[in-house]
Enzyme design. Structure first.
Site, PDB file in Angstrom:
ATOM      1  N   GLY A 151       0.657  -1.701  -0.259  1.00 40.81           N
ATOM      2  CA  GLY A 151       0.067   0.237  -0.100  1.00 40.81           C
ATOM      3  C   GLY A 151       0.618   1.096   0.151  1.00 40.81           C
ATOM      4  O   GLY A 151       2.018   0.716   0.016  1.00 40.81           O
ATOM      5  N   GLN A 152       0.807   2.022  -0.242  1.00 44.08           N
ATOM      6  CA  GLN A 152       1.134   3.406  -0.053  1.00 44.08           C
ATOM      7  C   GLN A 152       2.177   3.621   0.878  1.00 44.08           C
ATOM      8  O   GLN A 152       3.094   4.188   0.932  1.00 44.08           O
ATOM      9  CB  GLN A 152       0.511   4.482   0.033  1.00 44.08           C
ATOM     10  N   ASP A 186      -1.158 -13.393   5.340  1.00 36.82           N
ATOM     11  CA  ASP A 186      -2.985 -13.580   5.229  1.00 36.82           C
ATOM     12  C   ASP A 186      -2.805 -12.653   7.224  1.00 36.82           C
ATOM     13  O   ASP A 186      -3.226 -13.440   8.439  1.00 36.82           O
ATOM     14  CB  ASP A 186      -4.337 -14.117   5.473  1.00 36.82           C
ATOM     15  N   ILE A 187      -3.516 -11.522   7.290  1.00 33.67           N
ATOM     16  CA  ILE A 187      -3.794 -10.767   8.920  1.00 33.67           C
ATOM     17  C   ILE A 187      -5.528 -11.427   9.107  1.00 33.67           C
ATOM     18  O   ILE A 187      -5.713 -10.891  10.296  1.00 33.67           O
ATOM     19  CB  ILE A 187      -3.176  -9.358   8.845  1.00 33.67           C
ATOM     20  N   ALA A 205      -5.322  -2.326   4.964  1.00 32.54           N
ATOM     21  CA  ALA A 205      -6.179  -2.045   5.685  1.00 32.54           C
ATOM     22  C   ALA A 205      -7.191  -1.719   3.971  1.00 32.54           C
ATOM     23  O   ALA A 205      -6.871  -2.381   2.822  1.00 32.54           O
ATOM     24  CB  ALA A 205      -6.449  -0.937   5.950  1.00 32.54           C
ATOM     25  N   THR A 218      -9.256  -0.439   1.963  1.00 29.37           N
ATOM     26  CA  THR A 218      -9.953   1.489   1.654  1.00 29.37           C
ATOM     27  C   THR A 218     -10.606   1.381   0.597  1.00 29.37           C
ATOM     28  O   THR A 218     -10.440   2.633  -0.081  1.00 29.37           O
ATOM     29  CB  THR A 218      -8.025   1.903   1.169  1.00 29.37           C
ATOM     30  N   ASP A 247      -9.473   9.419   9.598  1.00 36.12           N
ATOM     31  CA  ASP A 247     -10.597  11.310   9.599  1.00 36.12           C
ATOM     32  C   ASP A 247     -12.030  10.551   9.296  1.00 36.12           C
ATOM     33  O   ASP A 247     -12.905  10.817   9.483  1.00 36.12           O
ATOM     34  CB  ASP A 247     -10.207  12.180   8.613  1.00 36.12           C
ATOM     35  N   TYR A 265     -16.928   2.127   5.639  1.00 36.20           N
ATOM     36  CA  TYR A 265     -15.835   2.111   5.830  1.00 36.20           C
ATOM     37  C   TYR A 265     -14.997   2.522   7.356  1.00 36.20           C
ATOM     38  O   TYR A 265     -14.520   1.919   7.739  1.00 36.20           O
ATOM     39  CB  TYR A 265     -14.895   2.839   4.830  1.00 36.20           C
ATOM     40  N   TRP A 288      -6.735  11.980   3.771  1.00 35.60           N
ATOM     41  CA  TRP A 288      -6.174  11.955   2.364  1.00 35.60           C
ATOM     42  C   TRP A 288      -4.900  11.726   1.900  1.00 35.60           C
ATOM     43  O   TRP A 288      -3.900  12.230   1.055  1.00 35.60           O
ATOM     44  CB  TRP A 288      -6.184  13.279   1.824  1.00 35.60           C
TER      45      TRP A 288
END
Length: 288
Positions: free
Chosen positions: A11-12, A37-38, A61, A63, A103, A126, A152
């Site tokens: 992911g990012q 595999d969490i 996550a 997302t 957020d 989410y 963001w």
């Protein structure tokens, strides 16, 4: 040397941690859903025992905010139940756990930047799944563990608003972008660096919550305008209202996070959003 498990490493934030890893004195284990595999608690236990993990940074996550509305069980399994397992194992084995939240746990109807103790009221599946994780983590209460809420997020890695705007800016003459949702972007590299910087100083008896995004305030419209300006895209950005762009999931209209707590606790400086956007566009080779 401390051994650090990073989940969601493709992911990012996970990808940025991987980029920065060589600069820090840790032995990192970067995993994604193919290697760990969490949602399978026994798999987590086996991995942690095999590698003698001391620290977990949970970047994993679900997302897909809109898809979560119709895939509630999957969102809950990854965003909530897996975190509950990580928290339980961390408590049993005295592992330091850094968990990334959002957020979206807030209603988005505030009038001043959200502080960590403000009332939570998510208005999407989410957001609810992420809040359930926070509550589970706090209830289990593993020592030396924290939650970092962010907003963001974008990066040179993965799919995100910045890369979408760059692509559409090359394909279209004009775009409509929402102007009535306000917040602050977060360059994933800044967040990753902050996590690694504060890691040695995370020492607390009870799970603590911190807010982190870049500095400043803007709308998605403002963000899109600046992306086009910096990247020299000849694409006109038109402001539109949220109601003109309906989505399955509700988005917070107001996502400003107050970062005073994390800045004071760990004595860190947070970059201004334009400076971080500039840095990301340079990495992407798009700064003109």
């Amino acid at each position: 040397m401390n051994k650090v498990l990073v989940t969601g490493s493709k992911g990012q934030v996970g990808s940025e941690l991987n980029e920065l890893a060589s600069l820090y004195p840790y032995d990192f284990f970067f995993t994604d859903r193919d290697s760990l595999d969490i949602t399978d608690e026994q798999s987590i236990r086996d991995f942690i025992d095999l590698h003698n993990i001391d620290i977990i940074i949970n970047c994993a996550a679900y997302t897909a905010v809109d898809k979560a509305e119709s895939q509630k069980d999957m969102a809950d399994a990854i965003n909530h139940k897996a975190v509950k397992s990580l928290a339980q194992i961390s408590k049993e084995k005295n592992i330091k756990l850094i968990h990334i939240s959002t957020d979206y746990v807030f209603s988005g109807q505030n009038y001043k930047p959200y502080i960590e103790t403000d009332f939570t009221a998510p208005n999407s599946v989410y957001g609810s799944s992420k809040l359930d994780a926070e509550k589970a983590l706090q209830k289990i209460n593993p020592k030396n563990s924290i939650i970092i809420r962010t907003s963001w997020v974008y990066s040179s890695f993965g799919a995100n608003f910045v890369k979408t705007m760059l692509r559409l800016g090359s394909e279209k003459d004009e775009l409509g972008v929402i102007f009535d949702q306000v917040g602050t972007p977060t360059y994933a590299r800044d967040l990753a660096k902050t996590i690694l910087e504060i890691l040695p100083n995370v020492q607390n008896e009870n799970v603590d919550i911190y807010h982190y995004s870049n500095e400043g305030v803007l709308s998605w419209y403002d963000f899109a305008k600046e992306i086009m300006k910096m990247a020299k895209r000849d694409c006109k950005i038109n402001p539109i209202e949220t109601k003109d762009y309906p989505t399955p999931a509700n988005r917070p209209h107001y996502s400003l996070l107050n970062k005073s707590k994390i800045k004071q606790k760990f004595n860190i400086e947070i970059p201004f959003w334009k400076d971080s956007l500039d840095a990301c566009l340079k990495v992407l080779g798009e700064r003109k």
